[in-house]
Design a protein around this motif. Structure first.
Motif, short mmCIF file in Angstrom:
data_model
loop_
_atom_site.label_atom_id
_atom_site.label_comp_id
_atom_site.label_asym_id
_atom_site.label_seq_id
_atom_site.Cartn_x
_atom_site.Cartn_y
_atom_site.Cartn_z
N SER A 1 0.85 -1.19 0.00
CA SER A 1 0.00 0.00 0.00
C SER A 1 0.88 1.24 0.00
O SER A 1 1.77 1.39 0.81
CB SER A 1 -0.91 0.00 1.24
N GLY A 2 0.64 2.13 -0.96
CA GLY A 2 1.36 3.38 -1.01
C GLY A 2 2.61 3.39 -1.84
O GLY A 2 3.18 4.45 -2.08
N SER B 1 5.02 1.74 -7.41
CA SER B 1 4.73 0.64 -8.35
C SER B 1 3.32 0.12 -8.15
O SER B 1 2.59 -0.15 -9.12
CB SER B 1 5.74 -0.49 -8.15
N PHE B 2 2.91 -0.03 -6.88
CA PHE B 2 1.57 -0.53 -6.61
C PHE B 2 0.51 0.47 -7.04
O PHE B 2 -0.53 0.10 -7.61
CB PHE B 2 1.41 -0.86 -5.13
N GLU B 3 0.75 1.76 -6.79
CA GLU B 3 -0.23 2.78 -7.18
C GLU B 3 -0.37 2.82 -8.70
O GLU B 3 -1.48 2.98 -9.23
CB GLU B 3 0.20 4.14 -6.66
N MET B 4 0.74 2.65 -9.41
CA MET B 4 0.68 2.62 -10.87
C MET B 4 -0.16 1.43 -11.34
O MET B 4 -1.06 1.57 -12.18
CB MET B 4 2.10 2.55 -11.44
N GLU C 1 0.88 3.13 6.11
CA GLU C 1 1.93 3.73 6.96
C GLU C 1 2.65 4.87 6.25
O GLU C 1 2.84 5.95 6.81
CB GLU C 1 2.97 2.67 7.33
N THR C 2 3.13 4.60 5.05
CA THR C 2 3.86 5.58 4.28
C THR C 2 3.44 5.46 2.83
O THR C 2 2.89 4.45 2.41
CB THR C 2 5.39 5.34 4.37
N ARG C 3 3.71 6.52 2.05
CA ARG C 3 3.39 6.51 0.63
C ARG C 3 4.59 6.99 -0.15
O ARG C 3 5.45 7.69 0.37
CB ARG C 3 2.19 7.42 0.33
#
Length: 496
Positions: A150-151, A154-157, A307-309
Motif C-alpha cells: 500500500s502506497g 509501483s503498486f499505485e501505478m 503507513e507511508t506513501r
C-alpha cells in the motif's frame, strides 16, 4: 545495535524504522529537516539528526557510534538525479568508513541482463551499489524489482491503471517478465541484514515466489479486487516517453517518476539467485505471493492504515522556508488573499473539517476549477491532484496532500500547506480555527503567493478574478461543514 536510517521520511525508510525498533535496535534518523519527522508515531523513540548527504560536513554527528547504516535515499524524479545520487553515495560511503561503521545496507534496483542497455534509473542504482561495495565497509545490496505494498509507487501505478482502464492499449513491455516482492518481505530482509556476518560484501537478488508479466499482474490485480477481466492490447509504437505520459495521466504518479519506472520495466527483472536465504531463511509459510500482497495492500487502503506513501518523499527544497509574513523576503512583493468567517460551532468541530480537506473530501469549493487546475498541472509534468492523502482524517507534517505538502500543523489550531504544483513562484495556503465567545469559533484562511519574475506577477493577475469563487467559497463551505458537523443550521447573515 545502533542503526542509522537515511530516507526515514520516504516510503521504505518510514516503515523500516519502527521495525528496527521492534527488533530491539537503537535507531538514529538522518533528515535534512528534523521537523519532517515530528509527527510520525515513533518520533520519540529515535534520535533525529539534521544533515544532508550532499554536504559531507553535516554527517559526522549522524554516523558517530553507528553499527549499521541504511542507504535508502535517491533523487528519482529530479533533474540530474544520476550525478546527485553519485555525490550522495560517495559522501555516505566516506562518512561510514571514517566513523568505523560495521555494515552498510542498500536497497537498489534489479540488475538487467548483460546484453541489455540499462535505463538511466537502473544505471544510477547500479552505480550507487558499486560505490558502496567499494567503500571498505561490508555492504549488502538488495536488488528488488517491483515492490507491492500500500502506497508504493509501483503498486499505485498498477492499481490505477487496472481500476480505471477496463480496456487498454499498452506498450510491449507489459509482456516482459517481472518478479515482484511484497513490501513486508523487503522489510524483513532489510532488518535481517543488520546481522549479516562481516565477510559478506555483495549484492543479493530478492523477489517473491511469482514470476509474472505486467499484463499478468494487472489481470491478477483485477481478480483480487473483484473487477472484470481487463482487455489488454499491446502495440509497438508506444515508446517509454509516451508510456510515461500515459501513466502520468491515468495514475497519481507524475511523469518525472513514472518515466524512470516505465524505463525500468523495459528490462526483464527476474532473480537469478536466492543466496540471501543462506543468511536470512524464508519465513515458515514462505515468501508472500503476489495475490496475497495485493490483498494486504488493498486492506490497508480500505482501512486507512497506510503507513507511508511514495509521495512522502519530496525534493531537496521541501519542506519550505517558513511562511513569509514580510514582503521584503521575496524582494518586495507578496500577494495574499485573506478570508475570515464566524462559525456557529466549536473550534474542535471546525478543526475536524480543516484537517479533513483534500483527497476524497475535496476542497469545499468549485470542484471543476480544482480538477482543471490539477489536470493542467499534470499536462506540464506536475504532480496534479491525484496524490490524495494517506489518511482521510489525520495529517502529519511533511506528507503530501493532493498538490500540496503539509508544512506545519498546530493541532486544533493551524494547518499550513505549501504548493507543489508547477508555478512561477511559491505559494502557501493557511487555515486556522480560533476560539470565539459562547463556545463558537472563527475561521481564518490565507493564501500567499511569492512571484518569480514577470511570469509570476502575470500569473497572479490572471487567477485573482477567480479567488472570490474559489477561496471565498472554500471559506464559506468549511464554516458550513463545521456547523453541520456540530448539528447547527444557521442563516447566511449569521455566518458573515
Amino acid at each position: 545495535m545502533r542503526c542509522l536510517v537515511t530516507g526515514a521520511t520516504g516510503y521504505i525508510g518510514g516503515r523500516l524504522t519502527p521495525r528496527l525498533l521492534a527488533d530491539g535496535h537503537q535507531v538514529r534518523c538522518l533528515a535534512r529537516h528534523a521537523g519532517r519527522l515530528r509527527d510520525v508515531p515513533w518520533a520519540a523513540a529515535v534520535d533525529i539528526v539534521e544533515g544532508d548527504l550532499r554536504r559531507p560536513e553535516t554527517l559526522p554527528a549522524a554516523f558517530a557510534d553507528v553499527d549499521v547504516a541504511y542507504y535508502l535515499v535517491h533523487s528519482l524524479g529530479q533533474a540530474g538525479f544520476e550525478s546527485a545520487d553519485r555525490e550522495a553515495a560517495e559522501s555516505f560511503a566516506a562518512a561510514a568508513r571514517a566513523a568505523g561503521v560495521r555494515r552498510i545496507v542498500y536497497l537498489g534496483g534489479p540488475q538487467p541482463a548483460a546484453d541489455d542497455e540499462p535505463s538511466a534509473h537502473l544505471r544510477s542504482r547500479a552505480e550507487v551499489a558499486r560505490i558502496l561495495l567499494a567503500s571498505g565497509v561490508p555492504t549488502a545490496v538488495l536488488r528488488a524489482a517491483v515492490i507491492i505494498g500500500s502506497g508504493s509507487a509501483s503498486f499505485e501505478m498498477l492499481r490505477y491503471l487496472t481500476e480505471r482502464l477496463p480496456v487498454m492499449v499498452t506498450p510491449r513491455w507489459v509482456s516482459n517478465r517481472i518478479q515482484p516482492i511484497a513490501v513486508r518481505d523487503v522489510l524483513r530482509y532489510l532488518v535481517g541484514c543488520a546481522n549479516l556476518p562481516p565477510e559478506v560484501n555483495r549484492g543479493f537478488d530478492i523477489g517473491g515466489p511469482d514470476v509474472l508479466t505486467f499484463r499478468d499482474m494487472m489481470q491478477r490485480y483485477a481478480r483480487v479486487a473483484g473487477l472484470p477481466r481487463r482487455i489488454i492490447v499491446p502495440v509497438r509504437p508506444l515508446t517509454p516517453s509516451l508510456s510515461s505520459h500515459w501513466v502520468g495521466l491515468v495514475t497519481p504518479v507524475p511523469n518525472a517518476i513514472a518515466r524512470p519506472l516505465v524505463e525500468s520495466l523495459i528490462h526483464e527483472a527476474v532473480a537469478t539467485e536466492h543466496d540471501i536465504a543462506r543468511y536470512i531463511p524464508d519465513p515458515p509459510g514462505g515468501l508472500t505471493g503476489f495475490d496475497q500482497a495485493v490483498e494486504l495492500a488493498l486492506k490497508m487502503v480500505r482501512d486507512a492504515q497506510v503507513e507511508t506513501r511514495w509521495s512522502n518523499a519530496s525534493g531537496p527544497d521541501a519542506p519550505a522556508e517558513p511562511l513569509p509574513s514580510d514582503p521584503a523576503w521575496s524582494g518586495g512583493t507578496a500577494y495574499t488573499d485573506h478570508r475570515e468567517r464566524a462559525v456557529d460551532a466549536s473550534p474542535e468541530a471546525l478543526w475536524r473539517v480543516i484537517e479533513g480537506v483534500g483527497g476524497e473530501h475535496g476542497w469545499y469549493s468549485f470542484p471543476l476549477a480544482w480538477s482543471v487546475r490539477g489536470w493542467l498541472d499534470r499536462l506540464i509534468g506536475g504532480v496534479g491532484l491525484r496524490r490524495g492523502r494517506r489518511d482521510p482524517h489525520r495529517l502529519q507534517v511533511g506528507e503530501a496532500l493532493d498538490f500540496w505538502r503539509v508544512e506545519e500543523i498546530v493541532p486544533g489550531e493551524l494547518l499550513r500547506l505549501r504548493a507543489e504544483m508547477r508555478l512561477p513562484g511559491r505559494a502557501w495556503l493557511e487555515m486556522r480555527a480560533l476560539p470565539a465567545d459562547g463556545g463558537r469559533s472563527r475561521y481564518q484562511q490565507r493564501a500567499v503567493f511569492l512571484p518569480r519574475g514577470l511570469a509570476g506577477h502575470a500569473y497572479w493577475g490572471a487567477v485573482a478574478p477567480f479567488h472570490a469563487a474559489i477561496f471565498g467559497g472554500m471559506a464559506r463551505n468549511i464554516a458550513r461543514g463545521a456547523e453541520q458537523d456540530a448539528g447547527v443550521v444557521s442563516s447566511p447573515s449569521e455566518r458573515r
